[in-house]
Motif scaffolding. Structure first.
Motif, short mmCIF file in Angstrom:
data_model
loop_
_atom_site.label_atom_id
_atom_site.label_comp_id
_atom_site.label_asym_id
_atom_site.label_seq_id
_atom_site.Cartn_x
_atom_site.Cartn_y
_atom_site.Cartn_z
N PRO A 78 15.86 -35.53 -41.39
CA PRO A 78 15.55 -34.59 -40.36
C PRO A 78 16.85 -33.52 -40.26
CG PRO A 78 16.25 -36.75 -39.52
CD PRO A 78 15.72 -36.89 -41.00
N ARG A 79 17.87 -33.78 -40.65
CA ARG A 79 19.02 -33.02 -40.27
C ARG A 79 18.99 -31.67 -41.22
NH1 ARG A 79 22.40 -29.62 -40.44
NH2 ARG A 79 24.29 -29.69 -39.66
N PRO A 121 12.98 -25.07 -41.97
CA PRO A 121 14.41 -25.63 -42.53
C PRO A 121 15.00 -24.23 -43.12
CG PRO A 121 12.89 -26.06 -44.27
CD PRO A 121 12.22 -25.45 -43.10
N PRO A 122 16.41 -24.10 -43.17
CA PRO A 122 17.17 -23.19 -44.10
C PRO A 122 16.99 -23.38 -45.37
CG PRO A 122 18.69 -24.41 -43.02
CD PRO A 122 17.30 -24.93 -42.59
N VAL A 123 15.95 -23.48 -46.14
CA VAL A 123 15.57 -23.92 -47.59
C VAL A 123 14.53 -23.26 -48.13
CG1 VAL A 123 16.87 -25.96 -47.43
CG2 VAL A 123 14.45 -25.74 -47.39
N HIS A 169 20.64 -22.12 -47.68
CA HIS A 169 21.52 -21.25 -46.96
C HIS A 169 22.97 -22.05 -46.84
CE1 HIS A 169 23.64 -18.63 -44.20
NE2 HIS A 169 22.59 -17.91 -44.05
N HIS A 170 23.92 -21.78 -47.43
CA HIS A 170 24.98 -22.68 -47.54
C HIS A 170 25.74 -22.71 -46.22
CE1 HIS A 170 28.10 -25.02 -49.46
NE2 HIS A 170 28.64 -23.94 -50.15
N THR A 171 25.39 -22.12 -45.20
CA THR A 171 25.87 -22.47 -44.01
C THR A 171 25.50 -23.62 -43.25
OG1 THR A 171 26.37 -19.93 -43.13
CG2 THR A 171 26.19 -21.48 -41.46
N ALA A 172 24.41 -24.00 -43.54
CA ALA A 172 23.69 -25.26 -43.29
C ALA A 172 23.64 -26.51 -44.34
CB ALA A 172 22.32 -25.06 -43.05
N LEU A 173 23.78 -26.22 -45.69
CA LEU A 173 23.51 -27.33 -46.62
C LEU A 173 24.31 -26.86 -47.88
CD1 LEU A 173 19.54 -27.65 -46.43
CD2 LEU A 173 21.35 -29.35 -45.29
N GLY A 193 24.07 -31.98 -45.09
CA GLY A 193 24.78 -30.79 -44.38
C GLY A 193 25.97 -30.45 -45.37
N ASN A 194 27.08 -29.85 -44.88
CA ASN A 194 28.11 -29.62 -45.80
C ASN A 194 29.20 -30.68 -45.49
OD1 ASN A 194 27.39 -26.99 -46.87
ND2 ASN A 194 27.77 -26.32 -44.64
#
Length: 539
Positions: free
Chosen positions: A53-54, A110-112, A141-145, A352-353
């Motif tokens: 869910p993250r 999601p940012p994908v 999106h690298h800001t999120a993942l 995440g990152n």
């Protein structure tokens, strides 16, 4: 009530530094042998998002006076992240272009984006030929993942899809080859900024020397021709192994020489054209470089002279040094950023990152090039020994802040987020001359089979690429399939640094440099010699 999370450190710094002309995307490309059922894949991917869910986050609207950027966990996707572009000869090329130019939005969960490219598809002349099966192209999106998080999502998708479509019992995943030596527990997982594990020594197989890349014959050298391996590894007088190199605090790393010769050569124009914004990318398949065989073992000797990751680091150093020599740049220290990831790779992996950046420095190396005076140069063998010592120390050190103490201090300031953003961008601009030369992200063997059952089969190739933002402008990423013996390498560059022709020459130089590391021989350490300590710990 929907949960809200302040941006972690890496997410906030990435959000501060976003630029419209350089999308912050991570590209993951998985090639399969066979076709996939569209609706079955869509269902499996949505179920994988629910299990992690993250991933289902969106950025809440923010104002400059807010204390933090904030993620909101969404109960379900705001938009369908799965797309099936029309098949065609250019479908894969267009999807790769979108992965570099079209970033999934942060304000919609999601940012994908997952694009499923069905056969038939072809690639251009500079890319490896695509198989006849399906290609999954995941854009994050690298800001999120980061890339390890994306691979974990794809692995869960593969498991769910296989369970739903498999006829008969699910086969067990393939086991990795037995390691030649036991590594310390803290060396089990490493990667590069959100982009994977840099050491694969626990699962790599030593390759026979005859499987190394062939050394090209000597050829005339020009500024547009990469040096052959014989020039890179020419014999030098014996010299002791280099001491651990630590550049001074104010020492400026080498900058890769820009080259836009092909795009600025405009005979019919009165003024040269400006470089296009954004990133370019080249993919390649390279043989797994040979490593020295163990002809002696003692209880005091290190478990392995060096790893494939060390060879990739040395190849990056040689590539940058000789590229700058061919462009008449003076010798300077080469600093390669190597991210390290300590997260578990199982179903409960934190999403995440999750990586921390570590520098691997190489001293200034005058090259034996017709463009520079002749000077003694450490042998490739000594470079490999130095690099292996340094990387073992970095991996064994106590984990510190992901982006270092300065970034931690910036995000901890009791200032509104708008003020921190302005301060971060200003300091980043002032620190540009001290930015590392390149980023190398090596996942090693992908820790998942990525098996899509009877129809899709197991992954035959996996590429991923990381953003290449100026002033560094270059990222090199590598991965190997779980049952393969070849490196799938991606070279991603900023178009403000290189044009397409120059990037192709740089990739050819990297091939040559990696072949040089494969032909180098590491001398055995003396019996009873204890490993040296360095930097952040003991090897």
């Amino acid at each position: 009530m929907t949960a809200r999370l302040p941006f972690p450190l890496v997410d906030e710094i990435s959000r501060h530094c976003l630029q419209d002309d350089t999308p912050e995307t991570v590209h993951i490309e998985v090639h399969l042998r066979g076709p996939l059922h569209h609706e079955g894949l869509r269902t499996a991917f949505h179920q994988a998002l629910a299990r992690h869910p993250r991933v289902l986050v969106r950025q809440l609207p923010s104002r400059w006076w807010h204390r933090h950027y904030t993620w909101q966990l969404a109960p379900a996707p705001d938009v369908d992240p799965v797309a099936f572009p029309p098949p065609g000869p250019d479908a894969l090329t267009l999807a790769r272009t979108r992965a570099l130019t079209d970033c999934p939005p942060l304000d919609a969960a999601p940012p994908v984006r997952l694009e499923v490219i069905d056969p038939p598809h072809t690639t251009d002349d500079h890319q490896p030929a695509a198989p006849t099966g399906t290609v999954l192209l995941l854009t994050l999106h690298h800001t999120a993942l980061d890339a390890p998080a994306g691979l974990r999502i794809l692995a869960t998708t593969a498991d769910l899809y296989r369970e739903a479509t498999q006829s008969g019992p699910t086969p067990p995943p393939p086991t990795a080859p037995p390691p030649t030596a036991r590594a310390p527990r803290h060396q089990a997982r490493s990667e590069v900024r959100g982009e994977g594990r840099p050491e694969a020594e626990r699962t790599e197989r030593s390759e026979p020397a005859e499987r190394a890349q062939r050394v090209a014959p000597p050829a005339p050298l020009t500024p547009s021709t990469p040096l052959p391996p014989s020039a890179l590894s020419a014999p030098f007088p014996p010299s002791p192994a280099p001491s651990p190199y630590h550049p001074g605090l104010l020492t400026r790393p080498a900058r890769l020489a820009p080259d836009h010769t092909a795009t600025t050569a405009t005979p019919h124009r009165s003024t040269p054209r400006s470089p296009r914004p954004g990133n370019g990318m080249l993919l390649a398949v390279l043989p797994l470089p040979a490593r020295p065989h163990h002809t002696h073992t003692t209880e005091h000797s290190p478990p392995s002279p060096h790893t494939v990751n060390d060879q990739l680091l040395v190849a990056t150093h040689l590539m940058a040094t000789h590229w700058n020599a061919l462009h008449d740049r003076p010798a300077a220290p080469v600093i390669v950023t190597m991210p390290i990831d300590d997260r578990p790779r199982g179903p409960h992996m934190p999403i995440g990152n999750g990586t921390r950046l570590t520098p691997v420095a190489f001293p200034p190396t005058p090259t034996r090039s017709p463009f520079l005076p002749q000077a003694p140069t450490p042998t490739v063998t000594h470079l490999l020994h130095h690099t292996a010592t340094r990387t073992r120390a970095l991996k064994s050190a106590t984990p510190g802040p992901q982006l270092g103490f300065p970034s931690t201090a910036l995000t901890s300031l009791p200032l509104p987020v708008g003020a921190r953003r302005a301060l971060t961008r200003t300091l980043r601009s002032l620190a540009a001359p001290w930015t590392p030369t390149a980023l190398l992200s090596n996942i090693g063997r992908v820790p998942y089979p990525l098996d899509f059952g009877d129809t899709g089969g197991r992954a035959t190739a996996v590429w991923f690429s990381a953003p290449a933002r100026m002033p560094r402008g270059l990222s090199i990423t590598a991965a190997t399939t779980r049952d393969g013996d070849r490196i799938h390498l991606a070279l991603r560059w900023s178009r403000a640094l290189l044009d397409d022709a120059a990037a192709a020459q740089l990739l050819a130089l990297f091939r040559t440099s990696l072949a040089t590391t494969a032909s180098a021989t590491t001398p055995p350490p003396p019996v009873g010699a204890a490993p040296r300590t360095e930097g952040g710990g003991t090897p």
